[in-house]
Design an enzyme around this catalytic site. Structure first.
Site, PDB file in Angstrom:
ATOM      1  N   THR A  20       0.754  -0.908  -0.489  1.00 19.46           N
ATOM      2  CA  THR A  20      -0.069  -0.026   0.054  1.00 19.46           C
ATOM      3  C   THR A  20       0.994   1.120   0.515  1.00 19.46           C
ATOM      4  O   THR A  20       1.454   1.327   0.828  1.00 19.46           O
ATOM      5  CB  THR A  20      -1.205  -0.152   1.518  1.00 19.46           C
ATOM      6  OG1 THR A  20      -1.559  -1.305   1.610  1.00 19.46           O
ATOM      7  CG2 THR A  20      -2.164   1.566   0.976  1.00 19.46           C
ATOM      8  N   LEU A  21       0.985   2.061  -1.109  1.00 23.63           N
ATOM      9  CA  LEU A  21       1.480   3.193  -0.888  1.00 23.63           C
ATOM     10  C   LEU A  21       0.832   4.582  -0.510  1.00 23.63           C
ATOM     11  O   LEU A  21       0.837   5.715  -0.116  1.00 23.63           O
ATOM     12  CB  LEU A  21       2.104   3.417  -2.299  1.00 23.63           C
ATOM     13  CG  LEU A  21       3.084   2.390  -2.297  1.00 23.63           C
ATOM     14  CD1 LEU A  21       3.829   1.991  -4.402  1.00 23.63           C
ATOM     15  CD2 LEU A  21       4.110   2.846  -1.993  1.00 23.63           C
TER      16      LEU A  21
END
Lengths: 242, 389
Positions: A20-21
């Site tokens: 998850t960025l």
């Protein structure tokens, strides 16, 4: 997910990064407080897609087991994943069938462990969680952030609520609020958030948890007032061509 | 064993094997719960065992085999009858194992199904598991009792010699759980380590004490695994787990067989029957007992297992856990004071047994305050012969 850690040059990987960025569909603040019989929690039903207020019926508060209520702000899909973890946790707890059950304190600590572990793997669950509950007369209200910071308090809020709602709560919260007083206080906080938080929508739910169980209200709207004189002729002092 | 014995009609074998085990109940309660009462046909299984490397008896010994078989059956039909006079015992020494302890006169017979834990006997028994239960009976006594709010664990600690320290038999698992063991103490130590690890892991994840009932089930499952793997052996230790829960105080007994039971009071190990008899008389009062009364009952029960030997704090260990009281082992001074307090009152006459021999009182145990037992250690008393440890 783990295999990505060992491969250098993630961007070269044709599958791309699996961590998850950034969050995509997000919910805004959750506000909660302890009152006489238990916990009151409020959250609106908006799911923003960046700056667009795209989804307007997202339930961001869910009961967990017999004794707890979980509210989340941040990435909605991560919240749904957490609900699956908790579902399994509660299921195994029930399967013991032995008169012991996980209370809010245990669930809160479990969530802290999960969030912190994910943060350590650089793949966080992008949520700020509020966990409230009552077990054997003991009220419990705690918060966990996406990096695993956790604490317990008499009133908590996430996101913008920290800046706009908590000052109100610090002034006006006291022990043994009645249900009506609690709801009024929460609505006051939510109204301020509605006016000032750009990702808030005017459709909210208030939920309560007591020894008897969880009740989540039907969605409703707050009354707002826009009849301020400054709004009537906004360009009065500064006319322009557009 | 000849595949189909011409001397024993098959249907008769079936009949004989299907005897119920209910008369074995007092010493082997686990049999009722763990095994089916309906036995499979015994001799019908024989042909399938041809390929196995079982020793083929010489033709002349088939008579002996049949006699031993009848021995097995005799035991089931009439456990009180002693088929072994001294002379007969020599003749059947290949097939039976008789333990000569005063209280537990159980006769276990050697047979061809007891080599492996993964081999069933035709009667539906796992003999290796049963032998593991026997190992528990060889250990020195451990006793547990509980009230609504407290659990007391007591055990008899005898050192091998004056020079050595005694075996540690009571372990703290967590602030709210403790365990007393009887049997192979090494196995007990390993299992205690497992329990501590489980308790700590649970606490780390949930910030909350592990419920005793769940720990006990995990322990039982671990023991069960060892009864179903050919490369393992069952744990040879019985565990009395006492602890507090949100549902109150609990005392459990974990067998090597993988079973567990909850008890109001229980005793395991050698000469535990005497303690059990005492506890059976008194257990109905335990729920409402105070902490002090519970400890007193534990000490008296411990004294019962000593059978005449004087109870001193140097040979027993007491541990308590209760509401608002974390699990801890009482120190020798406290225990000695408690012993002195009720020995003066002497409400229960100890079982009278003549002294079989003289033995100096155990003294100078490593780490134990010998000064505490000063009044006993200074004057060696005539004691009974050393018991199994």
């Amino acid at each position: 997910m783990e295999s990505n850690q060992s491969k250098p040059g993630l961007l070269c990987n044709p599958e791309g990064s699996q961590r998850t960025l950034y969050p995509y569909v997000t919910g805004t603040s959750v506000v909660a407080l302890k009152y006489k019989d238990g916990i009151l929690m409020a959250a609106d039903m908006g799911g923003s897609y960046g700056s667009t207020l795209r989804y307007k019926s997202v339930e961001r508060m869910k009961p967990v087991g017999k004794h707890s209520l979980l509210g989340a702000s941040g990435e909605i899909s991560d919240f749904q994943e957490l609900l699956r973890y908790l579902d399994e946790l509660i299921l195994y707890d029930n399967m013991w069938d032995d008169g012991n059950s996980l209370g809010p304190k245990e669930v809160h600590n479990y969530l802290t462990r999960v969030m912190y572990n994910r943060r350590n793997k650089f793949n966080p669950l992008w949520n700020s969680l509020v966990l409230g509950g009552v077990k054997k007369g003991q009220k419990y209200l705690g918060m966990v952030s996406m990096i695993g910071v956790n604490f317990e308090d008499n009133h908590v809020a996430t996101g913008f609520g920290n800046h706009l709602a908590r000052p109100i709560l610090r002034d006006e919260w006291h022990e043994n609020l009645t249900f009506e007083e609690g709801v009024k206080l929460l609505e006051k906080c939510m109204r301020v958030l509605l006016y000032r938080d750009r990702s808030a929508v005017n459709k909210l739910q208030i939920s309560k948890i007591t020894e008897e169980g969880v009740t989540i209200s039907q969605p409703y709207s707050l009354k707002t007032f826009w009849g301020f004189s400054a709004f009537e002729n906004p360009t009065l002092g500064a006319e322009g061509s557009w | 064993m000849t595949p189909i014995s011409p001397h024993k009609p098959a249907h008769l074998c079936l009949l004989q094997s299907s005897l119920s085990y209910s008369h074995l109940a007092p010493s082997n309660p686990f049999l009722i719960l763990a095994y089916d009462k309906i036995a499979v046909a015994s001799h019908r299984l024989e042909p399938m065992r041809k390929g196995k490397r079982k020793k083929k008896p010489s033709p002349g010994s088939s008579q002996r085999e049949r006699e031993s078989q009848s021995h097995l059956l005799e035991q089931k039909e009439n456990p009180n009858k002693n088929p072994h006079s001294f002379t007969e015992r020599e003749r059947h020494c290949d097939f039976c194992l008789e333990r000569e302890t005063k209280n537990d006169a159980v006769k276990m017979f050697r047979n061809q199904y007891d080599t492996d834990v993964t081999t069933w006997s035709p009667a539906g028994r796992l003999f290796q598991v049963e032998y593991a239960m026997e190992a528990v009976k060889q250990g020195s006594a451990a006793i547990g009792l509980r009230s609504k709010t407290h659990v007391v664990l007591a055990c008899v600690n005898k050192a091998n010699s004056e020079l050595s320290s005694h075996q540690k038999k009571i372990f703290k698992v967590d602030d709210h759980i403790g365990v007393a063991i009887a049997g192979l103490t090494a196995d007990g130590r390993v299992l205690s380590r497992y329990m501590r690890s489980e308790a700590i892991n649970y606490n780390y994840t949930y910030e909350s004490p592990l419920p005793v009932g769940r720990l006990v089930v995990q322990l039982a499952d671990k023991a069960q695994v060892c009864t179903q793997r050919s490369w393992k052996r069952p744990y040879g230790v019985g565990l009395l787990v006492g602890g507090l829960d949100e549902s109150g105080a609990h005392l459990y007994y974990n067998c090597p067989s993988g079973n567990y039971f909850e008890y109001q009071a229980f005793a395991i190990g050698s000469r535990s029957q005497a303690a059990k008899t005492y506890l059976e008389r008194r257990f109905e009062n335990f729920t409402g007992s105070t902490r002090e009364d519970l400890i007193k009952d534990a000490l008296i029960a411990t004294r019962e297992t000593l059978q005449g030997e004087k109870l001193r704090s140097s040979i027993c260990t007491i541990a308590v856990v209760g509401v608002g009281e974390p699990f801890h082992i009482l120190d020798q001074d406290t225990v000695q004071k408690l012993i002195d307090a009720f020995e003066i009152v002497q409400d229960e006459a100890p079982a009278a047994e003549p002294d079989a021999g003289a033995e100096p009182a155990a003294a100078a145990e490593e780490g134990e305050g010998s000064g505490a037992g000063a009044d006993q250690a200074a004057v060696p008393e005539p004691d009974v012969a050393p018991m199994d440890i």
